[in-house]
Design an enzyme around this catalytic site. Sequence first.
Site, PDB file in Angstrom:
ATOM      1  N   PRO A  16      44.005 -22.655  17.125  1.00  0.00           N
ATOM      2  CA  PRO A  16      42.699 -23.007  17.665  1.00  0.00           C
ATOM      3  C   PRO A  16      42.735 -24.067  18.760  1.00  0.00           C
ATOM      4  CG  PRO A  16      42.587 -22.904  15.285  1.00  0.00           C
ATOM      5  CD  PRO A  16      44.033 -22.724  15.657  1.00  0.00           C
ATOM      6  N   ASN A  17      41.925 -23.842  19.762  1.00  0.00           N
ATOM      7  CA  ASN A  17      41.673 -24.777  20.866  1.00  0.00           C
ATOM      8  C   ASN A  17      42.807 -24.867  21.887  1.00  0.00           C
ATOM      9  OD1 ASN A  17      39.073 -25.678  19.818  1.00  0.00           O
ATOM     10  ND2 ASN A  17      40.271 -26.646  18.208  1.00  0.00           N
ATOM     11  N   ARG A  24      41.559 -29.737  28.010  1.00  0.00           N
ATOM     12  CA  ARG A  24      41.278 -30.410  26.750  1.00  0.00           C
ATOM     13  C   ARG A  24      42.105 -31.692  26.623  1.00  0.00           C
ATOM     14  NH1 ARG A  24      44.139 -28.571  21.183  1.00  0.00           N
ATOM     15  NH2 ARG A  24      42.950 -29.917  19.779  1.00  0.00           N
ATOM     16  N   TYR A  29      47.302 -34.036  25.684  1.00  0.00           N
ATOM     17  CA  TYR A  29      47.993 -32.742  25.724  1.00  0.00           C
ATOM     18  C   TYR A  29      48.526 -32.356  27.101  1.00  0.00           C
ATOM     19  CZ  TYR A  29      45.847 -32.342  21.124  1.00  0.00           C
ATOM     20  OH  TYR A  29      45.479 -32.564  19.829  1.00  0.00           O
ATOM     21  N   ASN A  80      52.554 -23.045  17.232  1.00  0.00           N
ATOM     22  CA  ASN A  80      51.772 -24.278  17.328  1.00  0.00           C
ATOM     23  C   ASN A  80      50.426 -23.954  16.681  1.00  0.00           C
ATOM     24  OD1 ASN A  80      50.158 -26.431  17.888  1.00  0.00           O
ATOM     25  ND2 ASN A  80      50.885 -26.703  19.992  1.00  0.00           N
ATOM     26  N   ALA A  83      45.073 -27.490  14.802  1.00  0.00           N
ATOM     27  CA  ALA A  83      44.591 -28.219  13.623  1.00  0.00           C
ATOM     28  C   ALA A  83      44.855 -27.472  12.316  1.00  0.00           C
ATOM     29  CB  ALA A  83      43.102 -28.516  13.762  1.00  0.00           C
ATOM     30  N   HIS A  86      47.232 -28.681   9.572  1.00  0.00           N
ATOM     31  CA  HIS A  86      46.923 -29.721   8.592  1.00  0.00           C
ATOM     32  C   HIS A  86      46.167 -29.199   7.366  1.00  0.00           C
ATOM     33  CE1 HIS A  86      48.295 -31.917  12.008  1.00  0.00           C
ATOM     34  NE2 HIS A  86      47.242 -31.609  12.725  1.00  0.00           N
ATOM     35  N   GLU A 104      57.946 -24.917  13.892  1.00  0.00           N
ATOM     36  CA  GLU A 104      56.631 -25.535  14.079  1.00  0.00           C
ATOM     37  C   GLU A 104      56.688 -26.369  15.352  1.00  0.00           C
ATOM     38  OE1 GLU A 104      55.508 -28.143  10.875  1.00  0.00           O
ATOM     39  OE2 GLU A 104      53.654 -28.755  11.888  1.00  0.00           O
ATOM     40  N   HIS A 106      54.515 -28.792  18.281  1.00  0.00           N
ATOM     41  CA  HIS A 106      53.332 -29.550  18.710  1.00  0.00           C
ATOM     42  C   HIS A 106      53.620 -30.219  20.040  1.00  0.00           C
ATOM     43  CE1 HIS A 106      51.519 -29.108  14.757  1.00  0.00           C
ATOM     44  NE2 HIS A 106      52.696 -29.433  14.241  1.00  0.00           N
ATOM     45  N   SER A 108      51.841 -32.939  21.093  1.00  0.00           N
ATOM     46  CA  SER A 108      51.789 -34.363  20.745  1.00  0.00           C
ATOM     47  C   SER A 108      52.659 -34.600  19.507  1.00  0.00           C
ATOM     48  CB  SER A 108      50.339 -34.774  20.455  1.00  0.00           C
ATOM     49  OG  SER A 108      49.876 -34.131  19.274  1.00  0.00           O
ATOM     50  N   ARG A 113      49.508 -40.179  15.198  1.00  0.00           N
ATOM     51  CA  ARG A 113      48.075 -40.149  15.496  1.00  0.00           C
ATOM     52  C   ARG A 113      47.240 -40.443  14.241  1.00  0.00           C
ATOM     53  NH1 ARG A 113      47.076 -34.777  18.725  1.00  0.00           N
ATOM     54  NH2 ARG A 113      45.049 -35.805  19.051  1.00  0.00           N
ATOM     55  N   ARG A 117      46.296 -36.093  10.485  1.00  0.00           N
ATOM     56  CA  ARG A 117      47.255 -35.232  11.182  1.00  0.00           C
ATOM     57  C   ARG A 117      48.677 -35.378  10.629  1.00  0.00           C
ATOM     58  NH1 ARG A 117      44.585 -33.338  15.942  1.00  0.00           N
ATOM     59  NH2 ARG A 117      42.999 -34.827  16.604  1.00  0.00           N
TER      60      ARG A 117
HETATM   61  C1  DQA Z   1      48.602 -30.072  18.178  1.00  0.00           C
HETATM   62  C2  DQA Z   1      48.370 -31.256  17.229  1.00  0.00           C
HETATM   63  C3  DQA Z   1      47.255 -30.952  16.255  1.00  0.00           C
HETATM   64  O1  DQA Z   1      47.032 -32.083  15.412  1.00  0.00           O
HETATM   65  C4  DQA Z   1      45.970 -30.660  16.991  1.00  0.00           C
HETATM   66  O2  DQA Z   1      44.938 -30.318  16.084  1.00  0.00           O
HETATM   67  C5  DQA Z   1      46.130 -29.622  18.040  1.00  0.00           C
HETATM   68  C6  DQA Z   1      47.323 -29.647  18.872  1.00  0.00           C
HETATM   69  C7  DQA Z   1      49.649 -30.404  19.248  1.00  0.00           C
HETATM   70  O3  DQA Z   1      50.146 -29.471  19.894  1.00  0.00           O
HETATM   71  O4  DQA Z   1      49.944 -31.577  19.497  1.00  0.00           O
HETATM   72  O5  DQA Z   1      45.254 -28.799  18.262  1.00  0.00           O
HETATM   73  O6  DQA Z   1      49.097 -28.979  17.406  1.00  0.00           O
END
Ligand code: DQA
Length: 152
Positions: A16-17, A24, A29, A80, A83, A86, A104, A106, A108, A113, A117
Amino acid sequence: MSGEGSSSLVLLLSGPNLNLLGEREPDIYGTSTLADHVQTAASTADRYGLQVEHHQSNSEGVLVDHVHAARGRTAAIVINPGALSHYGWSLHDALAAFDGPVIELHLSNPDSREPWRRTSVVAPVSTGCISGFGGDGYRLAIEAVAQLLGRS
Ligand code: DQA
């Protein structure tokens, strides 16, 4: 079934996102788009004779379906989960049923953080995690896959 060596296909999944990357929270990011990161993964994969199949979804169920479809068909998964990392327990269960390396990823470093997270429900079913290296993580993740598949 999807064991190492059975395929040169790597499934890259974005949660998501992540479709909003570039716009964003660029301070966290970066300014590169998801398409930029997919290109990084694909060109890295090419160096090892691997191909990347990418899917992004904002829905947990769609991501679960992609993991199911990878069974017996792709050699590895780089994910990736956004969210869903979590709290996405159905993603955890789907990945547990995949017989191959799972990375996995990410952009960030979630551990540095907010406290919520710092739990990853995907970590227990992942071979390893790459986080905190921004877009370079996509290169690193594919290199890890190549290493795990004995292609480097
Ligand atoms: C993320 C880290 C997650 O905590 C966050 O919700 C994201 C992006 C990252 O790529 O750093 O959507 O997965």
